[in-house]
Design a protein around this motif. Sequence first.
Motif, PDB file in Angstrom:
ATOM      1  N   PHE A 230      33.467 -23.688  50.397  1.00 35.30           N
ATOM      2  CA  PHE A 230      32.884 -24.178  51.645  1.00 35.30           C
ATOM      3  C   PHE A 230      31.886 -23.188  52.231  1.00 35.30           C
ATOM      4  O   PHE A 230      31.886 -22.014  51.875  1.00 35.30           O
ATOM      5  N   ILE A 231      31.118 -23.702  53.180  1.00 33.46           N
ATOM      6  CA  ILE A 231      30.379 -22.816  54.079  1.00 33.46           C
ATOM      7  C   ILE A 231      30.663 -23.242  55.513  1.00 33.46           C
ATOM      8  O   ILE A 231      31.007 -24.403  55.771  1.00 33.46           O
ATOM      9  N   LEU A 232      30.497 -22.299  56.415  1.00 32.13           N
ATOM     10  CA  LEU A 232      30.562 -22.583  57.849  1.00 32.13           C
ATOM     11  C   LEU A 232      29.203 -22.260  58.450  1.00 32.13           C
ATOM     12  O   LEU A 232      28.617 -21.214  58.146  1.00 32.13           O
ATOM     13  N   THR A 233      28.711 -23.180  59.278  1.00 27.81           N
ATOM     14  CA  THR A 233      27.415 -22.948  59.905  1.00 27.81           C
ATOM     15  C   THR A 233      27.448 -23.474  61.335  1.00 27.81           C
ATOM     16  O   THR A 233      28.173 -24.427  61.634  1.00 27.81           O
ATOM     17  N   ASP A 234      26.660 -22.854  62.208  1.00 26.73           N
ATOM     18  CA  ASP A 234      26.641 -23.246  63.611  1.00 26.73           C
ATOM     19  C   ASP A 234      25.653 -24.401  63.780  1.00 26.73           C
ATOM     20  O   ASP A 234      24.527 -24.217  64.219  1.00 26.73           O
ATOM     21  N   SER A 235      26.120 -25.592  63.391  1.00 26.05           N
ATOM     22  CA  SER A 235      25.257 -26.762  63.377  1.00 26.05           C
ATOM     23  C   SER A 235      26.067 -27.946  63.877  1.00 26.05           C
ATOM     24  O   SER A 235      27.289 -27.959  63.739  1.00 26.05           O
ATOM     25  N   SER A 236      25.387 -28.964  64.417  1.00 18.63           N
ATOM     26  CA  SER A 236      26.129 -30.119  64.932  1.00 18.63           C
ATOM     27  C   SER A 236      26.482 -31.099  63.816  1.00 18.63           C
ATOM     28  O   SER A 236      27.418 -31.864  63.927  1.00 18.63           O
TER      29      SER A 236
ATOM     30  N   LEU B 292      21.931 -11.821  47.636  1.00 20.26           N
ATOM     31  CA  LEU B 292      20.981 -12.611  48.425  1.00 20.26           C
ATOM     32  C   LEU B 292      21.415 -14.079  48.478  1.00 20.26           C
ATOM     33  O   LEU B 292      21.431 -14.712  49.535  1.00 20.26           O
ATOM     34  N   GLU B 293      21.781 -14.606  47.330  1.00 17.61           N
ATOM     35  CA  GLU B 293      22.158 -16.027  47.293  1.00 17.61           C
ATOM     36  C   GLU B 293      23.526 -16.273  47.934  1.00 17.61           C
ATOM     37  O   GLU B 293      23.732 -17.315  48.557  1.00 17.61           O
ATOM     38  N   LEU B 294      24.445 -15.334  47.780  1.00 19.50           N
ATOM     39  CA  LEU B 294      25.748 -15.481  48.454  1.00 19.50           C
ATOM     40  C   LEU B 294      25.535 -15.595  49.967  1.00 19.50           C
ATOM     41  O   LEU B 294      26.161 -16.417  50.639  1.00 19.50           O
ATOM     42  N   ALA B 295      24.614 -14.777  50.481  1.00 15.36           N
ATOM     43  CA  ALA B 295      24.339 -14.787  51.923  1.00 15.36           C
ATOM     44  C   ALA B 295      23.689 -16.099  52.359  1.00 15.36           C
ATOM     45  O   ALA B 295      23.667 -16.424  53.539  1.00 15.36           O
ATOM     46  N   ASN B 296      23.180 -16.844  51.399  1.00 14.05           N
ATOM     47  CA  ASN B 296      22.583 -18.151  51.715  1.00 14.05           C
ATOM     48  C   ASN B 296      23.540 -19.299  51.404  1.00 14.05           C
ATOM     49  O   ASN B 296      23.133 -20.456  51.356  1.00 14.05           O
TER      50      ASN B 296
ATOM     51  N   PRO C 259      21.715 -20.807  59.778  1.00 14.65           N
ATOM     52  CA  PRO C 259      22.263 -19.795  58.865  1.00 14.65           C
ATOM     53  C   PRO C 259      23.728 -20.046  58.494  1.00 14.65           C
ATOM     54  O   PRO C 259      24.484 -20.622  59.278  1.00 14.65           O
ATOM     55  N   VAL C 260      24.079 -19.629  57.304  1.00  9.86           N
ATOM     56  CA  VAL C 260      25.468 -19.684  56.857  1.00  9.86           C
ATOM     57  C   VAL C 260      26.213 -18.506  57.496  1.00  9.86           C
ATOM     58  O   VAL C 260      25.763 -17.365  57.406  1.00  9.86           O
ATOM     59  N   GLU C 261      27.314 -18.798  58.168  1.00 11.89           N
ATOM     60  CA  GLU C 261      28.089 -17.737  58.834  1.00 11.89           C
ATOM     61  C   GLU C 261      29.137 -17.146  57.893  1.00 11.89           C
ATOM     62  O   GLU C 261      29.366 -15.944  57.862  1.00 11.89           O
ATOM     63  N   THR C 262      29.809 -18.050  57.146  1.00 14.60           N
ATOM     64  CA  THR C 262      30.884 -17.626  56.244  1.00 14.60           C
ATOM     65  C   THR C 262      30.879 -18.549  55.032  1.00 14.60           C
ATOM     66  O   THR C 262      30.611 -19.737  55.175  1.00 14.60           O
ATOM     67  N   SER C 263      31.151 -17.995  53.851  1.00 18.96           N
ATOM     68  CA  SER C 263      31.323 -18.837  52.656  1.00 18.96           C
ATOM     69  C   SER C 263      32.694 -18.593  52.070  1.00 18.96           C
ATOM     70  O   SER C 263      33.219 -17.469  52.129  1.00 18.96           O
ATOM     71  N   PHE C 264      33.262 -19.633  51.484  1.00 23.45           N
ATOM     72  CA  PHE C 264      34.570 -19.545  50.830  1.00 23.45           C
ATOM     73  C   PHE C 264      34.427 -19.978  49.382  1.00 23.45           C
ATOM     74  O   PHE C 264      33.764 -20.973  49.085  1.00 23.45           O
ATOM     75  N   TYR C 265      35.054 -19.226  48.502  1.00 19.31           N
ATOM     76  CA  TYR C 265      35.138 -19.644  47.102  1.00 19.31           C
ATOM     77  C   TYR C 265      36.610 -19.702  46.726  1.00 19.31           C
ATOM     78  O   TYR C 265      37.328 -18.709  46.874  1.00 19.31           O
ATOM     79  N   GLN C 266      37.046 -20.864  46.304  1.00 21.70           N
ATOM     80  CA  GLN C 266      38.445 -21.104  45.953  1.00 21.70           C
ATOM     81  C   GLN C 266      39.388 -20.576  47.051  1.00 21.70           C
ATOM     82  O   GLN C 266      40.377 -19.897  46.785  1.00 21.70           O
TER      83      GLN C 266
END
Length: 399
Positions: free
Chosen positions: A368-374, A119-123, A385-392
């Motif tokens: 990092f995270i990627l989000t569709d935001s300005s 749940l938290e990874l998805a956030n 919403p978070v689209e993608t997360s990166f760890y290391q």
Amino acid sequence: MTTKWLYNVKIETDYLRAAGITSGTATKNVDVRLVDGVVAEVRPQQHVERAKEDFDGRGLLLLPAIREMHCHFDKSKLGLPWEPIKPAASIVERFTQEIKDLTAVNATFEDRMSRLIELELANGTTFFRSHIDVHPKIGQKFLEQAQAVLAKYQGIFGYELVAFPQHGLLLSEAYDEMKRALANGATLVGGVDPFSLDGNLEKSLQQTFDLATQFNVPIDIHLHERGDAARQTYQKMMALTADAGWQNRVTISHGYGLQDFSEVESQEIFHGLAEQGISLISSVPLDSVRPPLEEIRQAGVQLALGCDNIDDSWSPFGDGSVLEKLNRYAEIYQLTTQEALTEALSLITGQTTMGPDNFLTSGKPANFILTDSSCSAEFVARKTPVETSFYQGEICFQK
Ligand SMILES: [Zn+2]
């Protein structure tokens, strides 16, 4: 050495200002080179042929990943049918009931904890600080079970485990179990209400600091103490931190009593905490227990946020989104300007997006995270919403 490009991502460069008004945030599209999971280079976006290990950021906004600084891997009942929390007149009644609840629960520890993590990874979370109950009734069981689950997620996110004497360090005679937990992989000493729960402020805090110095680990202590108990507790915490040389290694979670002082006394205590590098972690409660978080932060105390209750025996609320907590914080304290919203992001990331030492400085971990935001202000205000997360440098969540 592994090298890859995260290309075509949008980053913030400066505020857009004219005639004394900030109208937005300037951004540009860049490519980020990652070497062995850390940032190596940021360059203007180039249209070149890509290797198959490179990742297309599709022009989305790149932000530092989110840090969940207060959760309980062992307490969640996520995935089970709805059940109201049971009435409890005190913290003692609450944790006594909790043991029964967690014993009767029709799901494995692994399932419950994994659901919380997913749940938290998805956030957008890629780092967890979790308290784990350690006291004679539970022994090392929860710690071992949590470690077994974490082994399955190795390399997916970062974490630290706080040995947490939920039933009172003195009250439940948890000292030896705490020692065992610290020898077995817990990396922080926890605590809870040395005055009102343990009934002996001096002894309880002394033992807490003894454990910390013995194992050379930081402290994170839950303080719900109010009024005079709070006054004495914070003063003692500051004194012990100075004596032990534990500056920047002590955290107070909750800190409800920080609202109970006069204006003069508040300033003294807030600045004292800042001076000792004692940080505060809050789940931003909406009820009257919430301390004046923004005032405390303005006094120089490091503040971070965490979800704390996520479908547990303590509260029916909580959705596993640290961003939700930040959004709530921004609304409560009226952080409505572009600058205030942008800077507030650091409360849940521990990083800045612009200026010196920002999250894309060479050598920083590629979390990092990627989000569709300005811009990050929009991300905080609108909770895009978070689209993608990166760890290391590796994808750890993809929508
Ligand atoms: Zn907690």
